[in-house]
Design an enzyme around this catalytic site. Structure first.
Site, PDB file in Angstrom:
ATOM      1  N   SER A  24       0.819  -1.226   0.000  1.00 32.65           N
ATOM      2  CA  SER A  24       0.000   0.000   0.000  1.00 32.65           C
ATOM      3  C   SER A  24       0.852   1.276   0.000  1.00 32.65           C
ATOM      4  O   SER A  24       1.855   1.368   0.704  1.00 32.65           O
ATOM      5  CB  SER A  24      -0.889  -0.001   1.237  1.00 32.65           C
ATOM      6  OG  SER A  24      -1.623   1.198   1.302  1.00 32.65           O
ATOM      7  N   LYS A  48      -3.313   2.435  -2.293  1.00 27.45           N
ATOM      8  CA  LYS A  48      -2.987   3.456  -1.307  1.00 27.45           C
ATOM      9  C   LYS A  48      -4.141   3.505  -0.305  1.00 27.45           C
ATOM     10  O   LYS A  48      -5.284   3.221  -0.666  1.00 27.45           O
ATOM     11  CB  LYS A  48      -2.849   4.807  -2.043  1.00 27.45           C
ATOM     12  CG  LYS A  48      -2.734   6.027  -1.146  1.00 27.45           C
ATOM     13  CD  LYS A  48      -1.381   6.126  -0.507  1.00 27.45           C
ATOM     14  CE  LYS A  48      -1.318   7.226   0.542  1.00 27.45           C
ATOM     15  NZ  LYS A  48      -0.144   7.090   1.432  1.00 27.45           N
ATOM     16  N   CYS A 133      -0.489   3.284  10.710  1.00 28.12           N
ATOM     17  CA  CYS A 133       0.207   4.400  10.060  1.00 28.12           C
ATOM     18  C   CYS A 133       0.852   5.284  11.130  1.00 28.12           C
ATOM     19  O   CYS A 133       0.144   5.828  11.991  1.00 28.12           O
ATOM     20  CB  CYS A 133      -0.746   5.227   9.219  1.00 28.12           C
ATOM     21  SG  CYS A 133       0.111   6.620   8.444  1.00 28.12           S
ATOM     22  N   ASN A 196       4.159  -2.468   8.943  1.00 30.59           N
ATOM     23  CA  ASN A 196       4.142  -1.095   8.465  1.00 30.59           C
ATOM     24  C   ASN A 196       5.509  -0.488   8.826  1.00 30.59           C
ATOM     25  O   ASN A 196       6.396  -1.178   9.324  1.00 30.59           O
ATOM     26  CB  ASN A 196       2.977  -0.316   9.097  1.00 30.59           C
ATOM     27  CG  ASN A 196       2.466   0.778   8.176  1.00 30.59           C
ATOM     28  OD1 ASN A 196       3.248   1.460   7.519  1.00 30.59           O
ATOM     29  ND2 ASN A 196       1.164   0.964   8.133  1.00 30.59           N
ATOM     30  N   GLY A 221      12.112   0.013   3.569  1.00 31.46           N
ATOM     31  CA  GLY A 221      13.219  -0.371   2.701  1.00 31.46           C
ATOM     32  C   GLY A 221      14.122  -1.424   3.350  1.00 31.46           C
ATOM     33  O   GLY A 221      13.845  -1.896   4.455  1.00 31.46           O
ATOM     34  N   GLY A 251       8.460  -5.570   4.140  1.00 30.89           N
ATOM     35  CA  GLY A 251       9.560  -4.861   4.780  1.00 30.89           C
ATOM     36  C   GLY A 251      10.857  -5.056   4.030  1.00 30.89           C
ATOM     37  O   GLY A 251      11.557  -6.049   4.219  1.00 30.89           O
ATOM     38  N   GLY A 252      11.148  -4.133   3.125  1.00 31.30           N
ATOM     39  CA  GLY A 252      12.449  -4.128   2.464  1.00 31.30           C
ATOM     40  C   GLY A 252      12.665  -5.185   1.408  1.00 31.30           C
ATOM     41  O   GLY A 252      13.806  -5.474   1.037  1.00 31.30           O
TER      42      GLY A 252
HETATM   43  C1  LIG Z   1       5.860   6.364   0.312  1.00 30.28           C
HETATM   44  C2  LIG Z   1       5.148   5.330   1.139  1.00 30.28           C
HETATM   45  C3  LIG Z   1       3.777   5.454   1.337  1.00 30.28           C
HETATM   46  C4  LIG Z   1       3.098   4.501   2.111  1.00 30.28           C
HETATM   47  N1  LIG Z   1       1.742   4.621   2.279  1.00 30.28           N
HETATM   48  C5  LIG Z   1       1.051   3.689   2.979  1.00 30.28           C
HETATM   49  C6  LIG Z   1      -0.367   3.779   3.121  1.00 30.28           C
HETATM   50  O1  LIG Z   1      -1.029   4.679   2.583  1.00 30.28           O
HETATM   51  N2  LIG Z   1      -0.985   2.812   3.857  1.00 30.28           N
HETATM   52  C7  LIG Z   1      -0.314   1.776   4.440  1.00 30.28           C
HETATM   53  O2  LIG Z   1      -0.936   0.919   5.089  1.00 30.28           O
HETATM   54  N3  LIG Z   1       1.042   1.660   4.292  1.00 30.28           N
HETATM   55  C8  LIG Z   1       1.722   2.580   3.582  1.00 30.28           C
HETATM   56  N4  LIG Z   1       3.100   2.456   3.445  1.00 30.28           N
HETATM   57  C9  LIG Z   1       3.802   1.318   4.073  1.00 30.28           C
HETATM   58  C10 LIG Z   1       4.080   0.172   3.078  1.00 30.28           C
HETATM   59  O3  LIG Z   1       2.890  -0.360   2.556  1.00 30.28           O
HETATM   60  C11 LIG Z   1       4.905  -0.963   3.749  1.00 30.28           C
HETATM   61  O4  LIG Z   1       4.164  -1.531   4.818  1.00 30.28           O
HETATM   62  C12 LIG Z   1       6.256  -0.496   4.310  1.00 30.28           C
HETATM   63  O5  LIG Z   1       6.805   0.535   3.520  1.00 30.28           O
HETATM   64  C13 LIG Z   1       7.277  -1.635   4.413  1.00 30.28           C
HETATM   65  O6  LIG Z   1       7.550  -2.223   3.164  1.00 30.28           O
HETATM   66  P1  LIG Z   1       8.798  -1.761   2.206  1.00 30.28           P
HETATM   67  O7  LIG Z   1      10.003  -1.710   3.082  1.00 30.28           O
HETATM   68  O8  LIG Z   1       8.847  -2.790   1.128  1.00 30.28           O
HETATM   69  O9  LIG Z   1       8.417  -0.416   1.687  1.00 30.28           O
HETATM   70  C14 LIG Z   1       3.802   3.402   2.682  1.00 30.28           C
HETATM   71  C15 LIG Z   1       5.183   3.288   2.450  1.00 30.28           C
HETATM   72  C16 LIG Z   1       5.854   4.222   1.692  1.00 30.28           C
HETATM   73  C17 LIG Z   1       7.329   4.048   1.468  1.00 30.28           C
END
Ligand SMILES: Cc1cc2nc3c(=O)[nH]c(=O)nc-3n(C[C@H](O)[C@H](O)[C@H](O)COP(=O)(O)O)c2cc1C
Length: 312
Positions: A24, A48, A133, A196, A221, A251-252
């Protein structure tokens, strides 16, 4: 062994072609991405966060890059429920990937209103409840840190969600994530997603000001991956396995190896977030990489891999 391995997964009653989702907030509402990746090749797509009314989000700067990750404080900027239905649902209807709408709000009533309004939409397979969040003052993470609150919001949205799958998205910012996971499952969650982002801060040493206008943001990341893998394994071992509740691990994740780590830890599926900003097509590559790994390891069905961590 033949080269055709089965990487389809059963996710809370949904039959997914493969275990790879978008995360998301990192892929908009799908229409922004058509030029960059073949979303049809994915198992699932998560929108989103949607709130009842449109939100502008926080002032800029609202993202900053860090070593091995990024901080964001978007503040749940989104187009709101009605514009989502009018403008975005028709695009999502065409996806073969299972579509989850991520729902957020400032009150339980807002979450319920969004879920109720979307519960009969054919394009939607399920909801992801964002109670984690870290970037908003009201709602967000405050719903996801107290077991009693988690129970209340989960059961209220579960009633509103009708036949749709309800996935609850957990925050890592709690003393014991399994306590929160158990509260969600006992209140009716069909699936869990974790994690998250982690609340964090970057300071400009010249001005001595926080770089983000919101001062703090959520860290995502590769920097968070080993912690996320640990938390997925903990929730799997403590709660999800015994209740037969699937986990979406996040997560990353950047590569198939990263995704496979989460699956071995106990995730039935994985979400790709921050990596989309570096390499928008990487989720599709991850699907192919998982297949190759299964062939190389002579795993005919990916289900054999889920939660297969060797603990001896
Ligand atoms: C720019 C950005 C916007 C995000 N917006 C949301 C959101 O609207 N709702 C939500 O539940 N998580 C949101 N997240 C969290 C991601 O869905 C995810 O849980 C988190 O970034 C960990 O995964 P990653 O390390 O692969 O990014 C957001 C993350 C990023 C980087």
């Amino acid at each position: 062994m033949k080269e055709d391995v089965d990487i389809s997964v059963d996710f809370a009653g949904l039959k997914l072609a493969n275990p790879v989702f978008t995360a998301s907030g990192t892929c908009g509402y799908a229409d922004e991405l058509g030029d960059f990746m073949d979303i049809k090749a994915l198992g699932g797509f998560i929108t989103k966060s949607i709130t009842l009314k449109a939100r502008k989000g926080h002032a800029t700067p609202r993202i900053v890059e860090t070593d091995s990750g990024m901080l964001n404080a978007i503040g749940l900027a989104n187009i709101g429920l009605e514009a989502f239905i009018e403008e975005k649902l028709p695009v999502l209807e065409k996806l073969s990937a299972a579509v989850f709408v991520n729902v957020a709000g400032e009150t339980i009533g807002e979450y319920v209103a969004v879920a109720e309004r979307l519960a009969t939409e054919r394009a939607i397979a399920g909801f992801e409840l964002n109670i984690s969040c870290p970037n908003v003052e009201r709602g967000g993470i405050s719903f996801g840190t107290e077991p009693e609150q988690v129970r209340e919001i989960t059961s209220a949205v579960k009633r509103a969600a009708g036949e749709k799958v309800l996935m609850v998205k957990l925050s890592p910012a709690v003393t014991d994530i399994s306590v929160i996971a158990r509260a969600a499952v006992e209140a009716g969650a069909d699936a869990l997603s974790l994690v998250n982002t982690f609340t964090a801060m970057v300071i400009d040493i010249e001005t001595r000001r926080a770089v983000l206008a919101n001062k703090t943001g959520g860290l995502s990341g590769p920097a968070i991956r080993p912690i996320a893998v640990y938390l997925v394994n903990k929730v799997y071992s403590d709660v999800a396995r015994e209740h037969n509740i699937p986990i979406l691990g996040l997560g990353g994740i950047r590569t198939a190896s990263d995704a496979i780590e989460f699956i071995i830890a106990g995730a039935s599926a994985v979400g790709v977030g921050t990596a989309n900003f570096i390499e928008p097509g990487c989720a599709v590559k991850i699907v192919e990489g998982i297949k190759k790994y299964c062939v190389r390891k002579k795993i005919s069905n990916i289900k054999q891999l889920i939660g297969s961590l060797d603990i001896d």
